[in-house]
Design a protein around this motif. Structure first.
Motif, PDB file in Angstrom:
ATOM      1  N   ASN A   1       1.039  -1.179  -0.027  1.00  0.00           N
ATOM      2  CA  ASN A   1       0.266   0.211   0.263  1.00  0.00           C
ATOM      3  C   ASN A   1       1.167   1.339   0.223  1.00  0.00           C
ATOM      4  O   ASN A   1       0.675   2.291  -0.848  1.00  0.00           O
TER       5      ASN A   1
ATOM      6  N   GLN B   1       2.113   2.027  -3.300  1.00  0.00           N
ATOM      7  CA  GLN B   1       1.491   2.318  -4.174  1.00  0.00           C
ATOM      8  C   GLN B   1       0.838   3.143  -4.308  1.00  0.00           C
ATOM      9  O   GLN B   1       0.816   4.800  -4.751  1.00  0.00           O
TER      10      GLN B   1
ATOM     11  N   ILE C   1     -13.599   1.639 -11.598  1.00  0.00           N
ATOM     12  CA  ILE C   1     -12.275   0.768 -11.744  1.00  0.00           C
ATOM     13  C   ILE C   1     -13.048   0.358 -12.973  1.00  0.00           C
ATOM     14  O   ILE C   1     -13.974  -0.812 -13.126  1.00  0.00           O
TER      15      ILE C   1
ATOM     16  N   LEU D   1     -10.212  -4.187 -14.740  1.00  0.00           N
ATOM     17  CA  LEU D   1      -8.612  -4.885 -13.389  1.00  0.00           C
ATOM     18  C   LEU D   1      -9.091  -4.689 -11.687  1.00  0.00           C
ATOM     19  O   LEU D   1      -8.494  -4.300 -10.723  1.00  0.00           O
ATOM     20  N   SER D   2     -10.907  -4.552 -12.036  1.00  0.00           N
ATOM     21  CA  SER D   2     -11.339  -4.501 -10.572  1.00  0.00           C
ATOM     22  C   SER D   2     -11.051  -5.782  -9.861  1.00  0.00           C
ATOM     23  O   SER D   2     -11.239  -7.185 -10.083  1.00  0.00           O
ATOM     24  N   GLY D   3     -11.462  -6.188  -8.719  1.00  0.00           N
ATOM     25  CA  GLY D   3     -11.317  -7.194  -7.464  1.00  0.00           C
ATOM     26  C   GLY D   3      -9.880  -7.770  -7.183  1.00  0.00           C
ATOM     27  O   GLY D   3      -8.884  -6.757  -7.523  1.00  0.00           O
ATOM     28  N   PRO D   4      -9.774  -8.339  -6.416  1.00  0.00           N
ATOM     29  CA  PRO D   4      -8.668  -8.555  -5.484  1.00  0.00           C
ATOM     30  C   PRO D   4      -7.723  -9.896  -6.482  1.00  0.00           C
ATOM     31  O   PRO D   4      -8.968 -10.602  -6.878  1.00  0.00           O
TER      32      PRO D   4
ATOM     33  N   GLN E   1      -3.973 -11.677  -0.493  1.00  0.00           N
ATOM     34  CA  GLN E   1      -5.596 -10.917  -1.419  1.00  0.00           C
ATOM     35  C   GLN E   1      -5.165  -9.863  -1.376  1.00  0.00           C
ATOM     36  O   GLN E   1      -4.928  -8.730  -0.307  1.00  0.00           O
ATOM     37  N   TYR E   2      -4.992  -8.562  -2.595  1.00  0.00           N
ATOM     38  CA  TYR E   2      -4.260  -7.591  -2.674  1.00  0.00           C
ATOM     39  C   TYR E   2      -5.205  -7.178  -4.106  1.00  0.00           C
ATOM     40  O   TYR E   2      -5.541  -7.972  -5.049  1.00  0.00           O
ATOM     41  N   PRO E   3      -5.725  -5.696  -4.453  1.00  0.00           N
ATOM     42  CA  PRO E   3      -6.576  -5.376  -5.117  1.00  0.00           C
ATOM     43  C   PRO E   3      -5.928  -5.303  -6.350  1.00  0.00           C
ATOM     44  O   PRO E   3      -4.620  -5.425  -6.352  1.00  0.00           O
ATOM     45  N   LEU E   4      -6.152  -5.752  -7.677  1.00  0.00           N
ATOM     46  CA  LEU E   4      -5.578  -6.075  -8.702  1.00  0.00           C
ATOM     47  C   LEU E   4      -5.296  -4.590  -9.162  1.00  0.00           C
ATOM     48  O   LEU E   4      -4.171  -4.341  -9.734  1.00  0.00           O
ATOM     49  N   TYR E   5      -6.507  -3.562  -9.168  1.00  0.00           N
ATOM     50  CA  TYR E   5      -5.888  -1.762  -9.574  1.00  0.00           C
ATOM     51  C   TYR E   5      -5.117  -1.695  -8.765  1.00  0.00           C
ATOM     52  O   TYR E   5      -4.343  -0.911  -9.475  1.00  0.00           O
ATOM     53  N   ARG E   6      -5.172  -1.917  -7.491  1.00  0.00           N
ATOM     54  CA  ARG E   6      -3.558  -1.332  -7.809  1.00  0.00           C
ATOM     55  C   ARG E   6      -1.962  -2.334  -7.636  1.00  0.00           C
ATOM     56  O   ARG E   6      -1.265  -0.628  -7.517  1.00  0.00           O
TER      57      ARG E   6
ATOM     58  N   ILE F   1     -10.366   5.153  -7.532  1.00  0.00           N
ATOM     59  CA  ILE F   1     -10.567   4.777  -5.909  1.00  0.00           C
ATOM     60  C   ILE F   1     -10.890   5.659  -5.289  1.00  0.00           C
ATOM     61  O   ILE F   1     -11.037   5.381  -3.991  1.00  0.00           O
TER      62      ILE F   1
END
Lengths: 327, 376, 306
Positions: C12, C15, C124, C128-131, C139-144, C213
């Motif tokens: 995080n 990012q 988003i 690209l959405s979701g983890p 588990q990490y958001p794909l978008y990030r 976001i």
């Protein structure tokens, strides 16, 4: 008598007499506006000592403005609740007396300016602008989370503080007090600029090496200027809090720093009455433009832009011409 | 001849009533980032006056820019040069705290369309101060009550680190009976909640309560929806308001939120209000619009019963709350705050737009927690 | 506190740092080449986000939105440079601060005038959405992850542009000696417009990427602007490397400070007081970092020594 001296006299006369007229014709709000202008002018006079005389571009003067405000808020809120500020080995009570509050505001902001100045003056130029901004932001976030004194809500003081021999709740009397202080400090800053200290400071701004060559430490001169500057802006903060009977972290925000700088540049940097003209014009614009359009910030922005681009030296420069090179 | 004379006397009498004008100062946020809320408040208030079609109310509208010192200055101007009788309209608690105590001390009436901080409900209550909206803690209390009712036993709660944030979490805890999986204070104005969401994920909570007004809530909801954490969310209405929902998008769908009003509340006054508002302004009303509308109607109802110059009588007239509230039943308690039902709403999609639908009642006839402290 | 949680928080921090870099890179370039302090850089961030939101809403394509953000911010940047900024190069910092402060007012209220007072919607894209699940079960958001990737690619491209291309040589030459490159026949005015538009485009792109976001609203640029200033001051004004290091430092300090400070205080205080003190201190942490760096190295980590 130069044109600038004449202009200064006219400006102060106008600012002093307008409220008298308003008082006689029962327009109390005009007095409030004039008081606001006088207090904001005082804050800018403070910045002018650091910026105009010392060449120190501080984007963190809201810090001192806020400290002054909170000095008033803390002392008066304790007095209003009849609780002591400190109750340990000895007791420190709150107070509603303006002279005491002013003294505390000036001392506290001078102390803060000394500490910040010691650190910040290690840098110069843009870095100085940014480090002062950083200290301002620190104070802003601290004030927001300082629950004991209201946090973001701030502190309300229900009755204006008192000054011996005056009824400060009468608008014209409070104006007189603020205007008197403004004139006094204008005079002091005028004398300061002409004193050996002021001349040395001016020289340090233009050519630090020469000042060092005659055995003076330019950083020390600048530090003194910064402390004086912070103290004056702190005093203005205490008065501003008393005008609104309220303090909040907004006083610490970087926009406040920006606005104090705007008054100064609008009026004219390093000119005696530059801050007064700048603050008065700003207050008038805010009042008139705010009534005309929801989007009045656009017009304010365009006007500021025009002043920077086409009226170098601010309004004083426009009316009275460039400052003399060797003053 | 006599008949004519009587008629003209009657006319003259009417004329005097019409002369008894009430001047209202409406200070609200019309510029800057928070302008949306103030615009809704103003539009709701003005709609009610327009519908009443009366010419004995004059409203002076001012923009406080969401700055406390500007609000104080405007209040001074309205009191000193406009000589208003009633002030209203402030959205934010910190601005209300700057304006209200001074205004009521000068003998003006203040009718709150939104902000109702604890200080003004408890020890600082004042005979001239009425909150028409709620007490600030109410919606958070409702969320706590709902969390308990829904069987949540391990909630994670978060709010910004400022007085309203602390009041919020305390309000929630007042009615919540389960355990807390975590309690965090975020920065005011924070835009990235990745760190908080990671903590939520790791905490083993079974639900999340959050109070993040304005843009903060939008950011949190979008990031939460994208994080894959799918614990149920509960929040007060502020982050699910009609105008904000469209910016949050589908991330808000299905989220439960608590409110004192909803556009689908089943009463005639509300139906008429929603229709008229949508027709006039081309958008659906929000909670702020509803509160502005109710405030104006309360004022009008009191003006029918008493002269504003007669403090005692006018206060009594306001206390009666004899108007058709869009919230259905509505009354004041002794500290002059509403006693009302608090609802649970769910975010749903209706055609192209997102909106709220009532699914439950969280607390009925709720006053507030500070009544005992109000000595009036 | 598990190691997994720490890894996630470091991601995080990375990012948010890399997005800050996009803002800071333009700011530091503009200062390095033209010697200009641009307070209105945050407004270009906002312009990018609004352009992306409006375009995405009209066309339904996030990619077109990003394109629109780049174009709109670059155009706004070039326009402002030609009309206003150009007259400020030989002025002192004070005039620059005031003029660009005025630009913020104009941009903010102008945007509100055009788009209204309510936040806009920008989401988003579905792809690209979701983890996603990372090695180790995070588990990490794909978008990030996408943001980190785009940021790194752009950073690489920028280093290549400055270090290896003709334009880069001119830019570096402009930082060192503007008379000399003018004498060599380089059109200085065009170079300046180009650099300003480049910085603006980066800011606009960052605005659009982050806007997906966050809340796309008036005034969203100012908090980022202040952070970006902190970044370039820590890194050393004019240094792209400094901007990258500073951005990552600030991103990590801001993210990790918010997690660890409250826990640190919880060791010596009761939990409620600890969360509040910790939260208060963590919001001041980056400014303390900046003050400390400046006291230690008055021209930043990678700044030119005087």
């Amino acid at each position: 008598m130069t044109r600038e001296t004449l202009l200064n006299a006219l400006v102060l006369l106008a600012l002093g007499l307008l409220p008298v007229w308003a008082h006689l014709s029962d327009e109390p709000f005009t007095i409030t506006l004039a008081t606001r202008a006088a207090i904001l002018a005082l804050a800018a006079v403070g910045l002018n000592i650091a910026l105009g005389l010392g060449g120190l571009v501080s984007l963190g003067h809201a810090l001192f403005f806020g400290i002054g405000g909170y000095a008033m808020g803390i002392l008066a809120s304790h007095a209003q609740d009849y609780t002591p500020i400190y109750d340990g080995a000895f007791t420190v009570p709150g107070t509603k007396s303006m002279p005491v509050i002013w003294l505390v505001a000036v001392a506290a902001s001078a102390m803060a300016a000394l500490l910040i100045g010691l650190l910040a003056l290690r840098t110069a130029g843009v870095y100085f602008i940014m480090i002062t901004l950083a200290f301002g932001q620190m104070a802003f976030f601290f004030a927001i989370s300082w629950n004991a004194y209201g946090g973001e809500d701030g502190l309300s003081i229900y009755v204006r503080n008192s000054f011996p021999g005056l009824n400060t709740l009468v608008p014209i009397q409070f104006f007189g007090l603020c205007f008197g202080l403004l004139c006094l400090i204008l005079l002091a800053s005028h004398l300061l600029a002409r004193s050996p200290f002021g001349l040395a400071l001016n020289a340090a701004r233009q050519s630090p090496d020469r000042v060092m060559a005659v055995g003076l430490d330019p950083k020390r001169l600048q530090l003194v200027a910064f402390v004086l500057s912070g103290a004056v802006t702190g005093l203005a903060g205490a008065l501003f809090a008393d005008l609104n009977r309220f303090v909040s972290p907004t006083m610490f925000s970087w926009q406040t720093s920006g606005e104090i700088m705007v008054f100064l540049i609008l009026g004219g940097v390093a000119r005696l009455c530059g801050p007064v003209i700048g603050a008065a014009v700003f207050v008038l614009l805010e009042h008139w433009l705010g009534g005309l359009s929801e989007f009045w910030h656009i017009w304010l922005g365009l006007l500021l832009l025009a002043v920077v681009l086409f009226a170098r030296g601010g309004l004083v420069g426009l009316i009275a011409g460039r400052a003399r090179a060797h003053d | 001849m006599l008949k004519q004379l009587l008629a003209s006397v009657a006319l003259a009498a009417c004329a005097t009533t019409a002369m008894a004008e009430v001047k209202v100062g409406l200070i609200t946020t019309l510029s800057g980032g928070g302008a949306g809320l103030g615009i809704d408040t103003r539009d709701g208030f003005m709609l009610a006056l327009e519908q009443a079609g009366r010419d004995d109310v004059e409203v002076v509208i001012e923009d406080d820019q969401q700055k406390p010192d500007v609000a104080v200055q405007l209040a001074d101007r309205l009191i000193q040069s406009e000589k208003v009788d009633v002030l209203t309209g402030i959205v934010w608690s910190n601005l209300a705290m700057a304006v209200v105590p001074a205004a009521t001390a000068q003998g003006l009436f203040y009718l709150s369309t939104n902000a109702a901080p604890a200080q003004l409900a408890g020890a600082g209550c004042n005979p001239n101060y009425f909150s028409v909206s709620y007490q600030n803690d109410n919606l958070h209390e409702a969320a706590g009550a709902y969390a308990t009712k829904a069987g949540f036993a391990n909630s994670f709660i978060l709010a910004p680190n400022y007085p309203a944030g602390k009041d919020s979490l305390n309000g929630f805890k007042r009615f919540y009976e389960g355990e807390l999986a975590g309690e965090i204070y975020t920065d005011l104005g924070q835009t990235d909640y990745a760190a908080e969401i990671a903590q939520i994920r790791a905490s083993g909570a079974d639900s999340v309560f959050f109070f993040l007004p304005g843009g903060m809530g939008i950011s949190f909801l979008k990031q939460y929806a994208d994080s894959g954490v799918d614990l149920p969310l509960i929040g007060p209405a502020f982050s699910f308001d009609q105008n904000i929902l469209q910016a949050v998008g589908d991330a808000a769908l299905g989220v439960k939120n608590t409110s004192s009003w909803s556009k689908d509340l089943d009463n005639a006054a509300n139906a008429a209000f929603v229709t008229a508002y949508s027709e006039k302004y081309g958008r659906l009303p929000s909670l702020y619009s509803a509160q502005g509308y109710d405030t104006a109607n309360l004022l009008l109802s009191a003006m029918d019963k008493a002269e504003v110059s007669d403090d005692e009588a006018f206060r009594a007239a306001l206390m009666e709350a004899d108007f058709d509230s869009v919230r259905g039943k509505f009354s004041f308690n002794a500290s002059q705050h509403p006693v009302q039902d608090l609802y649970v709403r769910e975010v749903v999609r209706e055609g192209d737009i997102l909106t709220n639908q009532i699914v439950d009642t969280a607390i009925t006839d709720r006053g507030h927690a500070y009544e005992a402290e109000c000595k009036m | 506190m598990t190691p997994l949680l720490i890894v996630e928080q470091v991601l995080n921090g990375l990012q948010s740092g890399i997005m800050l870099f996009l803002m800071a890179a333009g700011l530091t370039l503009i200062f390095g080449v033209m010697g200009l302090i641009n307070l209105a850089h945050g407004s270009l961030f906002m312009v990018g986000a609004f352009a992306a939101a409006a375009t995405a809403a009209a066309t339904g394509s996030f990619l077109l939105g990003l394109g629109a953000a780049l174009v709109a911010a670059a155009c706004a940047g070039a326009l402002v440079e030609r009309l206003v900024i150009r007259r400020l190069y030989d002025r002192d910092h004070l005039d620059q601060v005031l003029a660009t402060f005025a630009l913020i007012l104009i941009f903010s209220e102008g945007t509100r005038w055009i788009f209204g007072s309510f936040p806009l919607y920008l989401d988003i894209p579905p792809a690209l959405s979701g983890p996603v699940t990372l090695p180790g079960g995070i588990q990490y958001p794909l978008y990030r992850l996408f943001l980190i990737g785009v940021g790194l690619v752009l950073a690489g491209a920028l280093f290549w542009l400055i270090g290896r291309t003709r334009l880069g040589i001119r830019i570096r030459a402009g930082e060192n000696d503007r008379e000399m490159i003018a004498a060599l026949g380089v059109d200085i005015a065009r170079l300046y417009t180009l650099v300003f538009a480049l910085g603006a485009a980066l800011a606009g792109l960052a605005g659009a990427l982050v806007g997906a976001i966050q809340s796309v609203q008036v005034g969203m640029g100012e908090p980022v602007l202040i952070l970006a200033f902190v970044v370039i001051v820590i890194g050393g004004i004019g240094s792209i490397t400094g901007a990258l290091v500073g951005a990552l430092l600030v991103g990590l300090t801001d993210t990790l400070g918010g997690i660890f400070l409250p826990r640190l205080f919880a060791l010596v205080m009761d939990p409620a007081a600890a969360t509040q003190t910790g939260a208060a201190l963590s919001s001041m942490a980056i400014y303390m970092l900046m003050a400390a760096v400046l006291v230690w190295r008055p021209t930043g980590l990678f700044g030119a020594r005087t």
